[in-house]
Design an enzyme around this catalytic site. Structure first.
Site, PDB file in Angstrom:
ATOM      1  N   CYS A  12       0.774  -1.197  -0.089  1.00 40.69           N
ATOM      2  CA  CYS A  12       0.097  -0.101  -0.063  1.00 40.69           C
ATOM      3  C   CYS A  12       0.866   1.253  -0.060  1.00 40.69           C
ATOM      4  O   CYS A  12       1.956   1.386  -0.705  1.00 40.69           O
ATOM      5  CB  CYS A  12      -0.865  -0.135   1.216  1.00 40.69           C
ATOM      6  SG  CYS A  12      -2.414   1.080   1.084  1.00 40.69           S
ATOM      7  N   ILE A  13       0.752   2.103   0.896  1.00 35.74           N
ATOM      8  CA  ILE A  13       1.516   3.538   0.977  1.00 35.74           C
ATOM      9  C   ILE A  13       2.931   3.270   1.823  1.00 35.74           C
ATOM     10  O   ILE A  13       3.787   4.092   1.592  1.00 35.74           O
ATOM     11  CB  ILE A  13       0.756   4.720   1.776  1.00 35.74           C
ATOM     12  CG1 ILE A  13       0.885   5.919   1.025  1.00 35.74           C
ATOM     13  CG2 ILE A  13       0.467   4.264   3.073  1.00 35.74           C
ATOM     14  CD1 ILE A  13       0.263   7.125   1.531  1.00 35.74           C
TER      15      ILE A  13
END
Length: 305
Positions: A181-182
């Site tokens: 993800c981030i």
């Protein structure tokens, strides 16, 4: 009889799998042991993987589907898990139903992370990379708000000191790191010129990571980027375009598989195992000279100085 026993012992030694646990146990126990050479099914211990969490809930902590996916894939493959989180309060707490900030709510990151794990979450300042086979960091906005201040200042953000130390020390120890993800934005900042993916749904995050010197490769939810030079594996998870939970689960499974492929004995240029903290323990337990002789017996040759 003695010749037959010696032959069996020799074959047993040749087929032994030397994990870090095997080596540690062998060096710090007496060499003269009674051994049973009867055939047996041996369960190989695969070691422990460290997981850094940033709270609980995608708006202000770890993304739960991603965190649980990491847990399921690792435990299915026989790995134990150790969880870590900064022992500090969140800057913001969100009501995940209304998506509004709860201004009067104060929550501790480590306490919130324990909602996911069903086991103790250790303080991140206790993390030592040599104790683990790998390090994995799931995503969620807690990465951008609790593990760093990326959400506040994306063009020039800072990573929480304990988080940065964990990433950098793991990288320097040549222990594999997985991020989804981030979370790879942390690698972009902490690991110079690394190759990562931040998915294909938010070009601005990718541009920020590029400005830190990272090589960013657009990937879909089920794909991964493997940076073998830096022993870093990343996957988009919910940074992909409209992913389903199943696609996120599969993508993280691919990340876990790739991280495991990068694990194993951490070797230097001479092909010797990096025993890490065992060197320090050996000096106190039996003395460095004796420890060196044991290593030479293990390798079957004198070690370079």
């Amino acid at each position: 009889m003695l010749r037959r026993a010696a032959t069996i012992a020799s074959k047993s030694f040749q087929t032994t799998s030397f994990t870090k646990q095997n080596i540690a146990a062998g060096f710090f126990t007496q060499q003269n042991q009674i051994r049973n050479y009867a055939p047996a099914q041996v369960q190989v211990e695969k070691g422990t993987v460290a997981v850094i969490l940033s709270g609980c809930g995608y708006l202000d902590g770890s993304e739960i589907t991603e965190a649980v996916s990491v847990m399921v894939h690792l435990s299915k493959k026989g790995y134990k898990l150790a969880f870590f989180a900064p022992d500090i309060n969140q800057e913001e707490t969100y009501d995940h139903l209304t998506k509004n900030v709860e201004k009067n709510e104060v929550r501790n990151i480590r306490t919130e992370a324990s909602r996911i794990t069903r086991q103790n979450v250790l303080r991140l300042d206790q993390f030592r990379p040599q104790a683990f086979e790998a390090l994995i960091i799931p995503g969620g906005f807690g990465v951008a708000k609790n593990l760093s201040n990326y959400a506040e200042n994306p063009t020039n953000f800072k990573i929480h000191p304990e988080v940065e130390k964990a990433i950098v020390s793991t990288h320097e120890a040549k222990i594999p790191i997985g991020m989804c993800c981030i979370a790879p934005v942390l690698a972009a900042k902490a690991i110079p010129q690394c190759s990562i993916t931040l998915g294909d749904s938010d070009p601005s995050v990718t541009e920020h990571a590029k400005s830190y010197g990272a090589n960013c490769v657009p990937k879909s939810t089920s794909q991964v980027v493997v940076d073998k030079d830096n022993k870093l594996v990343t996957t988009p998870a919910y940074m992909g375009k409209n992913p389903t939970a199943f696609e996120v689960f599969d993508g993280i499974g691919s990340m876990v598989d790739s991280v495991i492929e990068l694990t194993g004995s951490k070797s230097d240029e001479d092909g010797e195992i990096d025993f890490g903290v065992l060197e320090e323990i050996a000096a106190k337990k039996i003395g460095m000279d004796k420890f060196t002789k044991m290593k030479e017996q293990f390798y079957g040759k004198p070690l370079s100085k």
